[in-house]
Design an enzyme around this catalytic site. Structure first.
Site, mmCIF file in Angstrom:
data_model
loop_
_atom_site.group_PDB
_atom_site.id
_atom_site.type_symbol
_atom_site.label_atom_id
_atom_site.label_comp_id
_atom_site.label_asym_id
_atom_site.label_seq_id
_atom_site.Cartn_x
_atom_site.Cartn_y
_atom_site.Cartn_z
ATOM 1 N N HIS A 168 0.858 -1.202 0.000
ATOM 2 C CA HIS A 168 0.000 0.000 0.000
ATOM 3 C C HIS A 168 0.887 1.243 0.000
ATOM 4 O O HIS A 168 1.953 1.258 0.612
ATOM 5 C CB HIS A 168 -0.917 -0.020 1.225
ATOM 6 N N GLU A 173 -3.967 2.252 -7.256
ATOM 7 C CA GLU A 173 -4.365 3.329 -6.353
ATOM 8 C C GLU A 173 -3.473 4.545 -6.577
ATOM 9 O O GLU A 173 -2.376 4.620 -6.003
ATOM 10 C CB GLU A 173 -4.220 2.880 -4.897
#
Ligand code: PGA
Length: 238
Positions: free
Chosen positions: A92, A161
């Site tokens: 992430h 993302e």
């Protein structure tokens, strides 16, 4: 092979036993398929217990790259698998930016998750500066290639993302997401699900999920509100 749709909630470092119990009660009442929640480590056992026998899957947000040993404060993939964990978020952007995780470390964590029989959700994405410099494809390709060099991507999930869209309220347009997804898909085995993440809300989810190469979403803020998360899950199943 038909790609499966998935909407995964990333609760990040939010919640308490009480708030998670209340959130799970709402989710279980609706019991939708095609979704998962990724909880903080201390609450995984609570989540596992509450979701047992439901259609809702669950995952972790991080994992050690090591199998076991003297790594104070770390959690191994085997421990997560032992609890019945299905998904683990790897790489992430908050891990990369705030904790210095490199492409190589993400690749090692990805391998650890696969070795334990779980499904990694690998995150890639460019910063605003990189996008403005026209480097989006080069950046996400490098992040993905680091993993592909050492691992098969079978039975794994990719999440695109854009860093500038995470927690900012500024989502990528459906067309921007589609363009990057189509680019990434060329590198992946057939049937791989690619999720979009970054300020997905009930209001914009349907348009993003309607794109041909978007297979669902990785949802931060909106996954903490049961009604919002359920509406996003619904938007993915249309
Ligand atoms: P957000 O977070 O939905 O709050 O933008 C997405 C993520 O970080 O996975």
């Amino acid at each position: 092979m038909k790609r499966s749709r998935l909407v995964a909630g990333n609760w990040k470092m939010h919640g308490s036993r009480a708030s998670i119990a209340a959130l799970l009660d709402e989710l279980v009442k609706a019991n939708p398929s095609g979704c998962a929640v990724c909880a903080p480590f201390p609450y995984l056992a609570q989540v596992a217990e509450r979701l047992r026998g439901t259609r809702i899957a669950w995952g972790a947000q991080n994992v050690s790259e090591h199998a076991q040993g003297a790594y104070t404060g770390e959690v191994s993939a085997a421990m997560l698998a032992d609890l019945g964990c299905r998904y683990v978020i790897v790489g992430h952007s908050e891990r990369r930016q705030l904790y210095g995780e490199t492409d190589a470390l993400a690749a090692a964590k990805f391998a650890a998750v696969k070795a334990a029989g779980m499904t990694p959700i690998l995150c890639v994405g460019e910063t605003l500066k990189e996008r403005d410099a026209g480097r989006t494809e080069a950046v996400v390709a490098q992040q993905l290639d680091a993993v592909l060099e050492k691992n098969s991507f079978e039975n794994s999930v990719l999440a695109y993302e854009p860093v500038w869209a995470i927690g900012t309220g500024r989502n990528a347009t459906p067309e921007q997401a589609q363009a990057v997804h189509a680019f990434l898909r060329k590198k992946l085995p057939q049937g791989t699900s690619i999720l979009y993440g970054g300020s997905v809300k009930p209001q914009n989810a349907a348009a993003i999920f309607a794109m041909p190469d978007v297979d669902g979403g990785l949802i931060g803020g909106a996954s903490l509100v049961a009604g919002d998360f359920l509406n996003i899950v619904k938007a993915a199943s249309i």
